[in-house]
Design a protein around this motif. Structure first.
Motif, PDB file in Angstrom:
ATOM      1  N   GLU A 155       0.835  -1.206   0.000  1.00  0.00           N
ATOM      2  CA  GLU A 155       0.000   0.000   0.000  1.00  0.00           C
ATOM      3  C   GLU A 155       0.867   1.253   0.000  1.00  0.00           C
ATOM      4  O   GLU A 155       0.547   2.237  -0.669  1.00  0.00           O
ATOM      5  CB  GLU A 155      -0.936  -0.002   1.210  1.00  0.00           C
ATOM      6  CG  GLU A 155      -2.036  -1.038   1.114  1.00  0.00           C
ATOM      7  CD  GLU A 155      -2.940  -1.046   2.333  1.00  0.00           C
ATOM      8  OE1 GLU A 155      -2.843  -0.122   3.159  1.00  0.00           O
ATOM      9  OE2 GLU A 155      -3.739  -1.984   2.441  1.00  0.00           O
ATOM     10  N   ALA A 156       1.958   1.219   0.756  1.00  0.00           N
ATOM     11  CA  ALA A 156       2.874   2.364   0.803  1.00  0.00           C
ATOM     12  C   ALA A 156       3.478   2.607  -0.569  1.00  0.00           C
ATOM     13  O   ALA A 156       3.568   3.744  -1.047  1.00  0.00           O
ATOM     14  CB  ALA A 156       3.979   2.121   1.834  1.00  0.00           C
ATOM     15  N   GLU A 157       3.867   1.504  -1.244  1.00  0.00           N
ATOM     16  CA  GLU A 157       4.455   1.641  -2.580  1.00  0.00           C
ATOM     17  C   GLU A 157       3.427   2.192  -3.573  1.00  0.00           C
ATOM     18  O   GLU A 157       3.747   3.055  -4.386  1.00  0.00           O
ATOM     19  CB  GLU A 157       4.980   0.284  -3.064  1.00  0.00           C
ATOM     20  CG  GLU A 157       5.788   0.396  -4.339  1.00  0.00           C
ATOM     21  CD  GLU A 157       6.554  -0.868  -4.673  1.00  0.00           C
ATOM     22  OE1 GLU A 157       6.901  -1.022  -5.849  1.00  0.00           O
ATOM     23  OE2 GLU A 157       6.791  -1.687  -3.772  1.00  0.00           O
ATOM     24  N   GLN A 158       2.188   1.724  -3.479  1.00  0.00           N
ATOM     25  CA  GLN A 158       1.124   2.222  -4.366  1.00  0.00           C
ATOM     26  C   GLN A 158       0.892   3.722  -4.164  1.00  0.00           C
ATOM     27  O   GLN A 158       0.647   4.463  -5.112  1.00  0.00           O
ATOM     28  CB  GLN A 158      -0.187   1.453  -4.132  1.00  0.00           C
ATOM     29  CG  GLN A 158      -0.157   0.019  -4.637  1.00  0.00           C
ATOM     30  CD  GLN A 158       0.190  -0.081  -6.112  1.00  0.00           C
ATOM     31  OE1 GLN A 158      -0.353   0.646  -6.938  1.00  0.00           O
ATOM     32  NE2 GLN A 158       1.114  -0.975  -6.453  1.00  0.00           N
ATOM     33  N   ALA A 159       0.954   4.169  -2.906  1.00  0.00           N
ATOM     34  CA  ALA A 159       0.761   5.589  -2.603  1.00  0.00           C
ATOM     35  C   ALA A 159       1.865   6.428  -3.247  1.00  0.00           C
ATOM     36  O   ALA A 159       1.608   7.500  -3.800  1.00  0.00           O
ATOM     37  CB  ALA A 159       0.738   5.812  -1.094  1.00  0.00           C
ATOM     38  N   LEU A 160       3.105   5.926  -3.215  1.00  0.00           N
ATOM     39  CA  LEU A 160       4.220   6.657  -3.822  1.00  0.00           C
ATOM     40  C   LEU A 160       4.093   6.670  -5.351  1.00  0.00           C
ATOM     41  O   LEU A 160       4.392   7.673  -6.000  1.00  0.00           O
ATOM     42  CB  LEU A 160       5.560   6.032  -3.412  1.00  0.00           C
ATOM     43  CG  LEU A 160       5.901   6.127  -1.922  1.00  0.00           C
ATOM     44  CD1 LEU A 160       7.209   5.402  -1.631  1.00  0.00           C
ATOM     45  CD2 LEU A 160       5.987   7.559  -1.449  1.00  0.00           C
ATOM     46  N   LEU A 161       3.624   5.560  -5.917  1.00  0.00           N
ATOM     47  CA  LEU A 161       3.417   5.505  -7.371  1.00  0.00           C
ATOM     48  C   LEU A 161       2.338   6.499  -7.796  1.00  0.00           C
ATOM     49  O   LEU A 161       2.436   7.127  -8.847  1.00  0.00           O
ATOM     50  CB  LEU A 161       3.024   4.088  -7.807  1.00  0.00           C
ATOM     51  CG  LEU A 161       4.096   3.004  -7.635  1.00  0.00           C
ATOM     52  CD1 LEU A 161       3.543   1.643  -8.028  1.00  0.00           C
ATOM     53  CD2 LEU A 161       5.345   3.319  -8.429  1.00  0.00           C
ATOM     54  N   ALA A 162       1.307   6.651  -6.951  1.00  0.00           N
ATOM     55  CA  ALA A 162       0.217   7.595  -7.243  1.00  0.00           C
ATOM     56  C   ALA A 162       0.730   9.030  -7.281  1.00  0.00           C
ATOM     57  O   ALA A 162       0.150   9.893  -7.939  1.00  0.00           O
ATOM     58  CB  ALA A 162      -0.903   7.461  -6.210  1.00  0.00           C
ATOM     59  N   LEU A 163       1.832   9.300  -6.573  1.00  0.00           N
ATOM     60  CA  LEU A 163       2.426  10.641  -6.561  1.00  0.00           C
ATOM     61  C   LEU A 163       3.332  10.885  -7.767  1.00  0.00           C
ATOM     62  O   LEU A 163       3.826  11.989  -7.958  1.00  0.00           O
ATOM     63  CB  LEU A 163       3.243  10.845  -5.288  1.00  0.00           C
ATOM     64  CG  LEU A 163       2.462  11.233  -4.041  1.00  0.00           C
ATOM     65  CD1 LEU A 163       3.379  11.284  -2.845  1.00  0.00           C
ATOM     66  CD2 LEU A 163       1.767  12.562  -4.226  1.00  0.00           C
TER      67      LEU A 163
END
Length: 198
Positions: A155-163
């Motif tokens: 989830e943390a990685e997905q949040a960074l990808l969204a940025l």
């Protein structure tokens, strides 16, 4: 907006307000200020109506919403870039950045090239004249929250990808700061800090 926090899936929250669920996009910098799922939640919101969508942006502090609105007035800055900036720094940090002409820190954020950073510094300098920057180095103490189930690292990685970070950048930053037992929100905050400073 005040209601009950139903879901916390960065960068989106689902908030129940009198039986109606509102999806709100928030900057990742507010994760440490959010209540646990099921508890009451209050946010300062900004509503954007487009031809193809109606979008709701939420902020824990009024100053962050004010800064978001000021950023939208800068030529070439839309909601996505403004949220990315506020995900990396709160209003006070951004004010300090502008006051000290910190071009390097701005260009380390995804989506902010040298020309955009220069435009931000020039256009925001006058708009932020009335803002008082607190002493540098004052950090808000982090609250320890209950561990969430599921894969917090994913989830943390997905949040960074969204940025806008590339998969390699995101996983490298997470691996560099991750410690056993660290919660998702803390992983995101530390990874963001390491990428902007590093």
């Amino acid at each position: 907006m005040s209601g009950r926090l139903l879901e916390n899936s960065p960068p989106f929250l689902l908030i129940d307000v009198n039986g109606i669920g509102y999806e709100v996009e928030v900057p990742l910098s507010v994760l440490g200020e959010l209540p646990l799922t099921g508890e009451s939640c209050s946010l300062y919101t900004h509503f954007v109506v487009r031809e193809d969508a109606q979008l709701l942006y939420g902020f824990a502090q009024r100053k962050d919403r004010e800064l978001f609105r000021l950023l939208l007035k800068v030529n070439g800055v839309g909601p996505k870039l403004a949220m990315a900036i506020l995900s990396h720094m709160n209003a006070e940090e951004f004010v300090r950045c502008v006051q000290s002409d910190d071009l390097v820190r701005l260009t380390k954020m995804p989506g902010v090239g040298k020309k955009t950073a220069e435009r931000l510094l020039i256009e925001m300098r006058d708009r932020l004249k009335g803002w008082i920057s607190p002493q540098a180095g004052t950090e808000v103490s982090q609250q320890i929250k209950l561990a969430e189930s599921g894969s917090g690292l994913e989830e943390a990685e997905q949040a960074l990808l969204a940025l806008g970070y590339k998969p390699q950048e995101a996983s490298r930053a997470i691996n560099a700061i991750y410690e056993e037992g660290m919660l998702r929100d803390e992983v995101i905050r530390r990874a963001l800090k390491s990428m902007v400073k590093g």
